[in-house]
Motif scaffolding. Sequence first.
Motif, PDB file in Angstrom:
ATOM      1  N   THR A  46       0.853  -1.189   0.000  1.00  0.00           N
ATOM      2  CA  THR A  46       0.000   0.000   0.000  1.00  0.00           C
ATOM      3  C   THR A  46       0.887   1.237   0.000  1.00  0.00           C
ATOM      4  OG1 THR A  46      -1.675  -1.181   1.271  1.00  0.00           O
ATOM      5  CG2 THR A  46      -1.843   1.213   1.202  1.00  0.00           C
ATOM      6  N   PHE A  47       0.656   2.126  -0.945  1.00  0.00           N
ATOM      7  CA  PHE A  47       1.466   3.342  -1.061  1.00  0.00           C
ATOM      8  C   PHE A  47       0.685   4.364  -1.869  1.00  0.00           C
ATOM      9  CE2 PHE A  47       2.292   0.757  -4.732  1.00  0.00           C
ATOM     10  CZ  PHE A  47       2.365   1.653  -5.788  1.00  0.00           C
ATOM     11  N   ASP A  48       1.122   5.612  -1.756  1.00  0.00           N
ATOM     12  CA  ASP A  48       0.548   6.646  -2.607  1.00  0.00           C
ATOM     13  C   ASP A  48       1.643   7.183  -3.526  1.00  0.00           C
ATOM     14  OD1 ASP A  48       2.089   8.360  -1.050  1.00  0.00           O
ATOM     15  OD2 ASP A  48       0.386   9.182   0.045  1.00  0.00           O
ATOM     16  N   ALA A  49       1.257   8.078  -4.419  1.00  0.00           N
ATOM     17  CA  ALA A  49       2.196   8.583  -5.418  1.00  0.00           C
ATOM     18  C   ALA A  49       3.367   9.312  -4.773  1.00  0.00           C
ATOM     19  CB  ALA A  49       1.465   9.508  -6.390  1.00  0.00           C
ATOM     20  N   SER A  50       3.105  10.077  -3.726  1.00  0.00           N
ATOM     21  CA  SER A  50       4.169  10.830  -3.068  1.00  0.00           C
ATOM     22  C   SER A  50       5.189   9.888  -2.420  1.00  0.00           C
ATOM     23  CB  SER A  50       3.577  11.771  -2.021  1.00  0.00           C
ATOM     24  OG  SER A  50       4.583  12.564  -1.438  1.00  0.00           O
ATOM     25  N   ALA A  51       4.705   8.809  -1.802  1.00  0.00           N
ATOM     26  CA  ALA A  51       5.603   7.838  -1.179  1.00  0.00           C
ATOM     27  C   ALA A  51       6.447   7.138  -2.241  1.00  0.00           C
ATOM     28  CB  ALA A  51       4.798   6.816  -0.380  1.00  0.00           C
ATOM     29  N   PHE A  52       5.828   6.778  -3.358  1.00  0.00           N
ATOM     30  CA  PHE A  52       6.577   6.141  -4.437  1.00  0.00           C
ATOM     31  C   PHE A  52       7.665   7.078  -4.943  1.00  0.00           C
ATOM     32  CE2 PHE A  52       7.675   4.886  -8.677  1.00  0.00           C
ATOM     33  CZ  PHE A  52       7.630   3.498  -8.664  1.00  0.00           C
ATOM     34  N   PHE A  53       7.297   8.336  -5.130  1.00  0.00           N
ATOM     35  CA  PHE A  53       8.272   9.309  -5.624  1.00  0.00           C
ATOM     36  C   PHE A  53       9.442   9.442  -4.653  1.00  0.00           C
ATOM     37  CE2 PHE A  53      10.229  13.378  -6.197  1.00  0.00           C
ATOM     38  CZ  PHE A  53      10.273  13.548  -7.576  1.00  0.00           C
ATOM     39  N   SER A  54       9.150   9.607  -3.379  1.00  0.00           N
ATOM     40  CA  SER A  54      10.209   9.798  -2.378  1.00  0.00           C
ATOM     41  C   SER A  54      11.158   8.611  -2.326  1.00  0.00           C
ATOM     42  CB  SER A  54       9.596  10.004  -0.992  1.00  0.00           C
ATOM     43  OG  SER A  54       8.874  11.211  -0.939  1.00  0.00           O
ATOM     44  N   SER A  60      17.469  12.803  -3.070  1.00  0.00           N
ATOM     45  CA  SER A  60      16.627  13.684  -2.244  1.00  0.00           C
ATOM     46  C   SER A  60      16.618  15.119  -2.751  1.00  0.00           C
ATOM     47  CB  SER A  60      17.097  13.639  -0.781  1.00  0.00           C
ATOM     48  OG  SER A  60      17.036  12.321  -0.284  1.00  0.00           O
ATOM     49  N   ARG A  61      16.555  15.278  -4.062  1.00  0.00           N
ATOM     50  CA  ARG A  61      16.531  16.616  -4.664  1.00  0.00           C
ATOM     51  C   ARG A  61      15.120  17.144  -4.851  1.00  0.00           C
ATOM     52  NH1 ARG A  61      19.580  13.878  -8.433  1.00  0.00           N
ATOM     53  NH2 ARG A  61      17.822  14.139  -9.839  1.00  0.00           N
ATOM     54  N   GLY A  62      14.132  16.262  -4.781  1.00  0.00           N
ATOM     55  CA  GLY A  62      12.762  16.696  -5.033  1.00  0.00           C
ATOM     56  C   GLY A  62      12.367  16.596  -6.485  1.00  0.00           C
ATOM     57  N   HIS A 103       8.314  20.317 -19.371  1.00  0.00           N
ATOM     58  CA  HIS A 103       9.372  20.005 -20.343  1.00  0.00           C
ATOM     59  C   HIS A 103      10.734  20.574 -19.968  1.00  0.00           C
ATOM     60  CE1 HIS A 103       6.020  18.615 -22.730  1.00  0.00           C
ATOM     61  NE2 HIS A 103       5.464  19.813 -22.677  1.00  0.00           N
ATOM     62  N   ASP A 104      11.067  20.488 -18.666  1.00  0.00           N
ATOM     63  CA  ASP A 104      12.381  20.982 -18.237  1.00  0.00           C
ATOM     64  C   ASP A 104      13.379  19.840 -18.017  1.00  0.00           C
ATOM     65  OD1 ASP A 104      11.401  19.827 -15.933  1.00  0.00           O
ATOM     66  OD2 ASP A 104      11.857  21.540 -14.625  1.00  0.00           O
ATOM     67  N   LYS A 105      13.021  18.647 -18.496  1.00  0.00           N
ATOM     68  CA  LYS A 105      13.868  17.453 -18.385  1.00  0.00           C
ATOM     69  C   LYS A 105      14.072  17.008 -16.937  1.00  0.00           C
ATOM     70  CE  LYS A 105      16.264  18.307 -22.746  1.00  0.00           C
ATOM     71  NZ  LYS A 105      15.243  17.566 -23.486  1.00  0.00           N
ATOM     72  N   GLN A 106      13.158  17.410 -16.075  1.00  0.00           N
ATOM     73  CA  GLN A 106      13.099  16.948 -14.696  1.00  0.00           C
ATOM     74  C   GLN A 106      11.638  16.612 -14.390  1.00  0.00           C
ATOM     75  OE1 GLN A 106      15.913  17.071 -12.422  1.00  0.00           O
ATOM     76  NE2 GLN A 106      17.108  17.569 -14.238  1.00  0.00           N
ATOM     77  N   ILE A 107      11.436  15.607 -13.576  1.00  0.00           N
ATOM     78  CA  ILE A 107      10.072  15.296 -13.132  1.00  0.00           C
ATOM     79  C   ILE A 107       9.997  15.646 -11.655  1.00  0.00           C
ATOM     80  CG2 ILE A 107       8.347  13.497 -12.791  1.00  0.00           C
ATOM     81  CD1 ILE A 107       9.714  11.969 -15.125  1.00  0.00           C
ATOM     82  N   SER A 108       9.257  16.678 -11.339  1.00  0.00           N
ATOM     83  CA  SER A 108       9.137  17.101  -9.948  1.00  0.00           C
ATOM     84  C   SER A 108       8.146  16.206  -9.213  1.00  0.00           C
ATOM     85  CB  SER A 108       8.674  18.555  -9.867  1.00  0.00           C
ATOM     86  OG  SER A 108       7.313  18.649 -10.274  1.00  0.00           O
ATOM     87  N   ARG A 109       8.195  16.280  -7.893  1.00  0.00           N
ATOM     88  CA  ARG A 109       7.224  15.529  -7.093  1.00  0.00           C
ATOM     89  C   ARG A 109       5.803  15.930  -7.480  1.00  0.00           C
ATOM     90  NH1 ARG A 109       7.468  13.190  -2.173  1.00  0.00           N
ATOM     91  NH2 ARG A 109       9.516  14.092  -1.818  1.00  0.00           N
TER      92      ARG A 109
END
Length: 201
Positions: A46-54, A60-62, A103-109
């Motif tokens: 069981t997890f949510d999107a924020s937990a998966f991202f972290s 740990s850049r965000g 489209h900044d080549k980064q995927i933020s949280r």
Amino acid sequence: MAPLNLLPILLLLPLTLAHGSHEQTPMHDTSDWASRHMAEEHHISTFDASAFFSLHDYSSRGNWDEDDVLKTYGLKDPSSSHVSAQGREHLLKQIFDLYDTNHDKQISRDEFVSAFDAGRRLPDFGYGPGHHGDDEYEYEIHHWEKYHGDDTKEEDLVHPEDIEHFAKHEQREREEEELERREKEGGLVVENIPGKFKRSA
């Protein structure tokens, strides 16, 4: 975890009781890739999107960069060395098209959570569950927990995975002992000096 001094015994044991390799093998059940990844690689159901991202924000850049995405899918693991450069590029394009909304080549949280919560799921590219732990973690979660336990005896450790794992430990111990010996004898090991501090000829 098993003791580290088992190698001499393990090397004498037969290899006939192997349980197969732990390469990245395609997953075939009906759940989405992220859920299967979390179950197989992290034992989390069981997890949510924020937990998966972290959990997969390794520095740990965000935000996730291309390396983070490749690592999450296991494409930094030696078991995925067969995946072509084109395959990696295709995966990255698909993931960044899904989640990199500015489209900044980064995927933020925020980008990931927003897209994930809207139903955009991580695709299964057929590269397996995404091994991205170190050797100890991968051995523990994919072999020791499946085939061994607290009551495991030395004579039970006959699988190729066991022998390979403890051989690595033995090799590291030999290297550390050799380094200590050389430091005691000479006081300085030239190979350990960073190149920037060495005088060029």
